[in-house]
Design a protein around this motif. Sequence first.
Motif, short mmCIF file in Angstrom:
data_model
loop_
_atom_site.label_atom_id
_atom_site.label_comp_id
_atom_site.label_asym_id
_atom_site.label_seq_id
_atom_site.Cartn_x
_atom_site.Cartn_y
_atom_site.Cartn_z
N ARG A 189 38.55 42.61 42.00
CA ARG A 189 37.29 43.08 41.45
C ARG A 189 37.02 42.62 40.02
NH1 ARG A 189 33.58 46.47 41.50
NH2 ARG A 189 34.21 47.53 39.62
N TYR A 245 14.68 38.74 46.89
CA TYR A 245 13.79 39.76 47.43
C TYR A 245 12.36 39.26 47.27
CZ TYR A 245 18.00 42.49 47.24
OH TYR A 245 19.28 42.92 47.42
N GLU A 251 9.47 40.46 47.96
CA GLU A 251 8.40 41.36 47.50
C GLU A 251 8.38 41.44 45.98
OE1 GLU A 251 10.97 42.26 49.27
OE2 GLU A 251 10.38 43.18 51.17
N LEU A 252 9.52 41.15 45.36
CA LEU A 252 9.63 41.34 43.92
C LEU A 252 9.28 40.06 43.17
CD1 LEU A 252 12.96 43.37 43.75
CD2 LEU A 252 10.63 44.23 43.95
N GLU A 284 11.80 40.45 38.22
CA GLU A 284 12.46 41.63 38.79
C GLU A 284 13.72 41.25 39.57
OE1 GLU A 284 8.50 44.45 39.38
OE2 GLU A 284 9.07 43.02 40.93
N PHE A 308 17.36 42.52 38.45
CA PHE A 308 18.25 43.26 39.34
C PHE A 308 19.66 42.70 39.29
CE2 PHE A 308 20.03 43.38 43.74
CZ PHE A 308 20.38 44.72 43.74
N PHE A 309 19.78 41.39 39.50
CA PHE A 309 21.12 40.82 39.56
C PHE A 309 21.82 40.83 38.20
CE2 PHE A 309 19.40 39.01 43.51
CZ PHE A 309 20.42 39.38 44.37
N SER A 350 21.53 42.98 35.90
CA SER A 350 21.92 44.32 35.49
C SER A 350 23.37 44.66 35.87
CB SER A 350 21.00 45.36 36.13
OG SER A 350 19.69 45.14 35.71
N PHE A 351 23.91 43.95 36.86
CA PHE A 351 25.30 44.22 37.23
C PHE A 351 26.28 43.67 36.19
CE2 PHE A 351 23.33 43.97 41.57
CZ PHE A 351 23.47 45.32 41.84
N ARG A 406 24.04 44.07 29.58
CA ARG A 406 23.26 45.17 29.08
C ARG A 406 22.50 44.77 27.82
NH1 ARG A 406 26.62 50.32 30.22
NH2 ARG A 406 26.84 49.14 32.15
N MET A 418 26.20 53.86 37.50
CA MET A 418 25.29 52.91 36.85
C MET A 418 24.74 51.90 37.85
SD MET A 418 23.83 52.31 34.07
CE MET A 418 22.63 51.04 33.75
N ASN A 419 25.68 51.25 38.57
CA ASN A 419 25.23 50.29 39.57
C ASN A 419 24.40 50.95 40.67
OD1 ASN A 419 26.48 48.27 38.21
ND2 ASN A 419 28.25 48.12 39.56
N ILE A 451 20.91 50.95 39.53
CA ILE A 451 20.29 49.62 39.61
C ILE A 451 19.77 49.37 41.03
CG2 ILE A 451 20.73 47.14 39.40
CD1 ILE A 451 22.97 47.88 37.39
N VAL A 452 20.62 49.69 42.01
CA VAL A 452 20.22 49.47 43.40
C VAL A 452 19.05 50.38 43.77
CG1 VAL A 452 20.98 49.59 45.81
CG2 VAL A 452 22.54 48.74 44.07
N LYS A 486 16.79 51.68 41.85
CA LYS A 486 15.57 51.25 41.18
C LYS A 486 14.92 50.07 41.94
CE LYS A 486 14.32 49.19 36.75
NZ LYS A 486 14.98 48.60 35.57
N ARG A 487 15.78 49.14 42.35
CA ARG A 487 15.26 47.99 43.08
C ARG A 487 14.61 48.42 44.39
NH1 ARG A 487 18.85 45.61 46.65
NH2 ARG A 487 17.39 46.38 48.16
N ARG A 536 11.25 49.96 43.73
CA ARG A 536 10.31 48.91 43.37
C ARG A 536 9.80 48.18 44.60
NH1 ARG A 536 12.69 45.51 38.31
NH2 ARG A 536 11.48 46.55 36.68
N GLN A 537 10.77 47.79 45.43
CA GLN A 537 10.43 47.05 46.65
C GLN A 537 9.51 47.87 47.53
OE1 GLN A 537 14.32 46.04 48.11
NE2 GLN A 537 13.48 44.27 49.16
N ARG A 584 5.99 48.08 46.47
CA ARG A 584 5.31 46.80 46.63
C ARG A 584 4.79 46.68 48.07
NH1 ARG A 584 6.78 43.64 42.44
NH2 ARG A 584 6.34 45.36 41.08
N VAL A 606 24.60 40.24 46.82
CA VAL A 606 24.88 41.42 45.99
C VAL A 606 26.38 41.70 45.98
CG1 VAL A 606 24.57 43.92 45.84
CG2 VAL A 606 22.61 42.46 46.28
N ILE A 630 29.73 44.77 41.98
CA ILE A 630 29.39 46.09 42.54
C ILE A 630 30.46 46.56 43.53
CG2 ILE A 630 28.11 45.29 44.56
CD1 ILE A 630 26.03 47.43 44.01
#
Lengths: 235, 337
Positions: free
Chosen positions: A68, A84, A86-87, A91, A95-96, A98-99, A102, B1-2, B5-6, B8-9, B12-13, B16, B177, B182
């Motif tokens: 990990r 994605y 739709e985004l 966005e 999203f990616f 954020s992992f 910061r 935290m993660n 993030i998921v 929120k996405r 959002r999706q 939309r 992902v 994650i």
Amino acid sequence: MIELNGITHKFGKEKVLEGVDIFIDRGEIFGLLGPSGSGKTTLVRIMTGLLIPREGEVKLRNQRMPKRSLMKRFGYMAQENALYYELTAWENLDFFSSFYLRKQKKERMKYVLRITGLLEYRNRSVGSFSGGMRRRLSLAIAMVHDPEILILDEPTTGLDPVVRRSIWKEFHRLKEQGTTILITTHSMEEADKCDRLAMLRAGKVIAAGSPDAWKREYHTQTLEDVFLHFGGEEA
Amino acid sequence: MNILIVAKRILRQFFRDKRSVALMVVAPGLILSLLWLVLDNDSRTAEVAVVEAPEQIYEQLASGKMEVSILDEKTAQKQLNDADIDALLKWDENRPLLILEGSDPTDHQMIRTSIQEAMGLDRKEAVSIQYWHGSEDMNFFDYTGPVLIGFFIFFFVFLVGGVSFLRERTQGTLERVLATPIQRYELVGGYLLGFGLFTLLQSVLIVLYSVYVLDMYMVGEMWRVLFITMLLALTALSVGTLLSTYAKNEFQMIQFIPLVIVPQLFFSGLFPIEGLSSWVQVLGKLMPLTYGAEALRGIMLRNENLGDLQWQVFMLLMFFAIFTLLNVKALRRHRNL
């Protein structure tokens, strides 16, 4: 930096990789060549820890995968655009990233969008993007956290020469900075820009070396001829 | 935290994709409205023909809840034969004989009761009736309503949740992902949180609409209803995402509906199953919707609190926990970390 020892993998009964050994040094741009179906993508997925090989071991930074703590050390771009639709581009990237990030997230996001020429399209939804733009966004996502290792499955397929040049410029800049880059490619022009190459065929490494050494060894002017020499009827 | 993030996405999706939002909110509302139109009828009046009856009987019947006509035997029999009337009352050797049309079993009891009432044969005068739960005005819509609210939430969350997880797999975003740092449980948790927030909104709208617009019978606390629908939605989501691992495309996801969703509707209390043999009842006990429906009925019809419903709440939590764990397990197929 990347070490593959005796990787053998099967899907069902079909052997897709057989005894693959590859060692890639820090700061090297390494090209993985081979006709379609030769096992390039499988090998890449094994490097990222998404696939566990039947035999053999993978090491990144001298640590055994999958692990990990290593997951944030590399950036990965898959062959299919995992986005994605739709985004918006922003966005998706947000999203990616954020992992991993910061504090410097916004700056890094803007930076990679500029490199890939997408900054002005950041608020458009990915669904309205062309194939090349999607490719570029996937690449931006792989690079956003400035990883030590980049594993890129056909990163520049379908891109126009201008964008391609700007991306290769970035690859070389990253290399100077010490980033290790592995790419798979079909393009001979691109293979020429790599430090070292390995040719995969039917799951085996059939040749390895630098582009110039290959040209000397096989007495040809271009890598294309080397590829045809190895690839035979499939190429 | 993660997880955030998921989540929120996903939200959002979601917003939309206006059509899916509409599907999850408007569709249940629409179907409940249609059911209300169909089921919320005050008991219909029976049409009865009387043949050769004393005048007094005719008046007595006419004063009851039915339409009465005096016909000669031949016409009456023809009308009965054509199902134009519901029943025929005639005199057979000085005793009244009631012939029911008989093709619709739900009418039998209704006609018999109205005729007995009209002729003063019922025990209403002797025994006064009160309602401990419910009321005299309650009808089939009020009784099935809580089950249907639970069902629609379960159904739509199952479908939309399953399909969106399936898409993650077929688009390659799931694998992408999982190539980030994650944890598997964070991905599943993010899904539950994102969908959970959305379904909370969905539940609020459906319940408010049912109670205040369709006037569904409701004596319990609103937050308890929402608590149960929330549990049901999370269970549906975990079942949907788990099953989506076994579907190759959206169409195969739809194929789970007759296998997983429809049987639950039959056994969850929409039809009475108390009288059925015990092995049939056991089937119902294996289905999450049964517990959700029992709990919703308890709250809406009998004002039960969560203490009265602890068994149902416990079972829903169990289903939710088991399926969620299986989800985290199933993701091992994609990354063994």
